[in-house]
Design a protein around this motif. Structure first.
Motif, short mmCIF file in Angstrom:
data_model
loop_
_atom_site.label_atom_id
_atom_site.label_comp_id
_atom_site.label_asym_id
_atom_site.label_seq_id
_atom_site.Cartn_x
_atom_site.Cartn_y
_atom_site.Cartn_z
N UNK A 1 13.40 -2.12 13.83
CA UNK A 1 13.50 -2.90 12.54
C UNK A 1 12.35 -3.44 12.07
N UNK A 2 11.53 -4.07 13.26
CA UNK A 2 10.41 -4.83 13.21
C UNK A 2 9.04 -4.22 13.11
N UNK A 3 8.99 -3.16 14.12
CA UNK A 3 7.84 -2.40 14.42
C UNK A 3 7.70 -0.86 13.69
N UNK A 4 8.94 -0.09 14.11
CA UNK A 4 8.77 1.21 13.89
C UNK A 4 9.22 1.74 12.18
N UNK A 5 9.43 0.80 11.50
CA UNK A 5 9.84 0.93 10.33
C UNK A 5 8.66 0.34 9.20
N UNK A 6 8.24 1.26 8.43
CA UNK A 6 6.99 0.65 7.47
C UNK A 6 7.37 -0.33 6.69
N UNK A 7 6.41 -1.06 5.98
CA UNK A 7 6.94 -2.42 5.34
C UNK A 7 7.66 -1.91 4.05
N UNK A 8 7.06 -0.84 3.28
CA UNK A 8 7.82 -0.53 2.21
C UNK A 8 9.32 0.00 2.50
N UNK A 9 9.65 0.64 3.56
CA UNK A 9 10.88 0.57 4.11
C UNK A 9 12.03 -0.59 4.31
N UNK A 10 11.17 -1.43 4.87
CA UNK A 10 11.88 -2.62 5.03
C UNK A 10 12.09 -3.52 3.85
N UNK A 11 11.20 -3.34 2.85
CA UNK A 11 11.47 -3.94 1.47
C UNK A 11 12.71 -3.28 0.74
N UNK B 1 -1.13 3.71 11.98
CA UNK B 1 -0.41 4.57 11.31
C UNK B 1 0.93 4.21 10.44
N UNK B 2 1.78 3.24 11.52
CA UNK B 2 3.14 2.95 10.88
C UNK B 2 3.11 2.11 9.76
#
Length: 360
Positions: free
Chosen positions: A17-27, A90-91
């Motif tokens: 959730x906090x590292x391996x997911x890109x910021x746009x996906x978390x939003x 990259x992530x």
């Protein structure tokens, strides 16, 4: 390995959730489908296992040891360093492929595929004594980077990202390339626009960065092919990817359907061969790693030097003239990763476990 695996597995949900997911996906952007740009925890885990047990030319990814009070902590901090650098390389950009972001005269040249930040990737030949690794530059080679989901970025509150890099002979696009206009979100072919090294086309320019910690240039892909790819197989050495010629298809790192975890393997390959082995001046990576842990996770010159090695090839950045160094972002992500793995960071925070608890 089993103790380390159990420790990582206990934190896999928060890591994802906090590292391996890109910021746009978390939003909240995107459609929930997986893509070639996804960096999954299971992909990381299986790749780490491979690089611990198989490795590269008798070198493996370091996960610490069972001797001494901090033996396991050494390995955990090394993993945290790798993950933090992967996030920043990259992530965070939502892409396995290098993203076009080096402004030249206020424009984003399409020819940045040939090299960004003062580099020419097709000219990054291996040093004397290692010339045999270098890939030959083929002007007829064609490659296209993976799309960054523009819809995902917009739904997540971001901008439409630049068009993915591509390469090919000049006959494919009228002899020259233009620029990406980030205002209109479109590519313009005219006028011809130079990248920072004066290149106005993308012929022979298929060597942009790829992987979790990105490989760039003909030397890096040649070494990958020599140790893990088709060349290793053809010359009678063990090969993890005997059917992949990274000198003929560097895009395989991000786009190979059979080997979706190559993005992690490529990053770990670079970590093993360039970071763990780094020993220049007063900075020996392994010695500084051990000193950082034994000193209570508070000598942040370790992170500064390690970030410089990854981004610019030296431990005292900036070492490429005119290139910005994102050291503050990398420092923050490293501290965050340590905390997510349960370690106490001595920067005023009292969260996490003490080092000795890891060996209990």
């Amino acid at each position: 390995m089993y103790v380390m695996d159990a420790h990582m597995a206990a934190n896999k949900i928060v890591l994802t959730r906090e590292l391996l997911t890109s910021p746009s996906s978390r939003r909240g952007g995107g459609n929930g489908r997986s893509s070639s740009n996804d960096f999954s925890y299971m992909g990381f885990r299986s790749s780490l296992h491979a690089m611990i047990t198989t490795g590269v030319s008798n070198q493996t990814f370091y996960i610490g040891d069972s001797s001494g009070e901090n033996g396991r902590a050494y390995g955990l901090v090394n993993i945290a360093a790798f993950l933090a650098m992967s996030v920043e390389d990259s992530i965070v950009h939502g892409s396995c492929d290098e993203v076009n972001r080096d402004l030249v005269g206020g424009l984003l040249p399409i020819s940045n595929a040939c090299g960004q930040n003062g580099r020419s990737y097709e000219d990054t030949n291996c040093p004397i004594g290692e010339e045999m690794y270098t890939c030959d530059v083929d002007p007829t080679m064609r490659a296209v980077a993976n799309d960054i989901d523009g819809a995902k970025a917009k739904e997540g509150g971001g901008d439409v990202p630049p068009k993915p890099f591509y390469c090919g002979p000049t006959s494919d696009y009228g002899g020259s390339t233009g620029y990406w206009d980030y205002v209109s979100g479109a590519e313009f072919g005219q006028p011809p626009v130079e990248n920072g090294m004066g290149k106005t086309n993308v012929e022979g320019c298929c060597w942009w960065g790829r992987g979790s910690i990105q490989l760039r240039g003909v030397c890096a892909y040649g070494k990958l092919n020599y140790h893990l790819g088709k060349r290793a197989h053809d010359e009678g050495r063990p090969s993890m990817y005997p059917d992949v010629d990274f000198c003929r298809d560097p895009q395989a790192v991000c786009s190979h359907e059979k080997y979706p975890d190559l993005k992690w393997i490529a990053g770990m390959f670079r970590w093993i061969t360039e970071v763990q082995t780094y020993d220049q001046g007063d900075f020996n990576y392994m010695n500084r790693l051990i000193r950082f842990v034994d000193g209570g996770l508070q000598d942040w010159t370790f992170v500064h030097g390690m970030s410089g090695i990854v981004t610019q090839g030296c431990h005292e950045p900036p070492c490429i003239e005119g290139v910005e160094f994102d050291g503050a972002d990398r420092m923050a992500t490293f501290k965050k990763t340590l905390r997510l793995l349960g370690l106490s960071v001595n920067d005023g925070s009292a969260t996490g476990r003490r080092l000795g608890e890891l060996n209990g």
